[in-house]
Scaffold this motif. Structure first.
Motif, mmCIF file in Angstrom:
data_model
loop_
_atom_site.group_PDB
_atom_site.id
_atom_site.type_symbol
_atom_site.label_atom_id
_atom_site.label_comp_id
_atom_site.label_asym_id
_atom_site.label_seq_id
_atom_site.Cartn_x
_atom_site.Cartn_y
_atom_site.Cartn_z
ATOM 1 N N SER A 1 74.565 -55.669 96.047
ATOM 2 C CA SER A 1 73.564 -54.850 95.915
ATOM 3 C C SER A 1 73.462 -54.158 97.259
ATOM 4 O O SER A 1 72.620 -53.150 97.398
ATOM 5 N N ARG A 2 74.077 -54.511 98.200
ATOM 6 C CA ARG A 2 73.872 -53.895 99.651
ATOM 7 C C ARG A 2 74.715 -52.678 99.697
ATOM 8 O O ARG A 2 74.437 -51.840 100.531
ATOM 9 N N HIS B 1 69.899 -60.756 97.823
ATOM 10 C CA HIS B 1 70.361 -60.075 98.444
ATOM 11 C C HIS B 1 71.377 -60.595 99.771
ATOM 12 O O HIS B 1 72.072 -59.879 100.623
#
Length: 310
Positions: A107-108, A131
């Motif tokens: 997701s980063r 995350h």
């Protein structure tokens, strides 16, 4: 006849034998306990935040259930890393064999997603803080054989856990300072105690995106409340206007009715000497009272019907 030196060595050898047997029993007990019953584990890092504190948690894991039942969704397990057998990360079971799991790979960096089916004899594990966690999204599903145990108990860190949850879930910058009875200071800060303290002392206003989001949410909530109050106010004004119109109509109708000063209902019965005349007046008063009650009831009913039709 035994000499003093031989007696000393005999006693020392017996004591050494007893100590050796005791150590052997202790080793066997620890071996059986840690390999077949349960063991203590230490978890640190942010991957399981807010369930586990990133500064470290002492955990108690058991090995019995994995021999008699399969892992369940939501279990916190200690696994042997498929990438590095020397590491034993602690993760949560998200999917069991046969489950279809969809997840974002990283997701980063991007929103690219992937969907897999958990094969038989495997589980899909993931950290609570997605995350910042290396889990099955990176090294794939984990076979049952690499599951070392299921977490039964964790030592809670009290206020530090709550502060960490507040910082992560609300996107807030938090600083905490406490002193023990001996005067030793304990601090907690996110991102750091020094940064938050300097920002407070310098009086800097928040410019982060989380603060902007909070302000926008508060403004939207206030606008919704204001609109609701305006609707209530407008409805009350309309009801008052309707009542004023009714009162004006009633007053106009009363003015239009002819008023005879010599009307019988204005005569005081005490001034009439004739009993028969008084009796007739009382009957007329009773008839007038009944008519007024009927008229009032009919007007009230019409008012309710008009309100219901609106």
């Amino acid at each position: 006849m035994a000499t003093p030196s031989s007696s000393f060595w005999n006693t020392a050898s017996r004591e050494a034998m007893k100590s050796g047997v005791l150590l052997a029993k202790l080793y066997c007990f620890l071996h059986v306990t840690t390999n077949y019953l349960g063991f203590m584990a230490y978890a640190y890092g942010p991957s399981m935040t807010p369930t586990l504190h990133p500064s470290g948690n002492v955990l108690l894991a058991e090995r019995i259930s994995k021999r008699y039942q399969k892992p369940s969704r939501g279990d916190i397990v200690v696994i042997r890393s498929p990438e590095n057998p020397n590491k034993t990360p602690i993760k949560r079971v998200i999917g069991i064999e046969g489950d279809c799991i969809s997840f974002v790979i990283d997701s980063r960096k991007s929103d690219e997603s992937q969907t897999i089916v958990v094969p038989k004899g495997h589980v899909f594990v993931q950290g609570d803080y997605t995350h910042n966690s290396r889990d099955s999204r990176n090294f794939g599903t984990v076979p049952y054989g690499l599951i070392q145990g299921r977490v039964l108990w964790r030592r809670r860190n009290g206020i530090y856990t709550k502060l960490s949850e507040l910082s992560i879930l609300c996107g807030a910058e938090v600083a905490f300072l406490g002193y023990s009875c001996s005067g030793k200071p304990y601090t907690f800060g996110s991102p750091s105690f020094q940064a938050v303290a300097e920002r407070f002392l310098n009086g800097e206003a928040s410019s982060s995106s989380s603060s902007s989001l909070q302000r926008s949410v508060m403004n939207a909530h206030q606008q919704a409340k204001i609109q609701e109050l305006c609707k209530v106010y407008n409805r009350l004004v309309e009801e008052i206007t309707v009542e004023e119109v009714k009162l004006k109509k009633t007053a106009a109708l009363a003015e239009m009715m002819p008023m005879n000063e010599d009307a019988w209902w204005k005569v005081d019965p005490n001034d009439v000497k004739d009993r028969e005349e008084v009796k007739k007046m009382m009957e007329k008063h009773q008839e007038l009272y009944e008519k007024l009650c009927e008229e009032a009831a009919s007007r009230i009913k019409r008012g309710h019907d008009e309100n219901n039709n609106k």
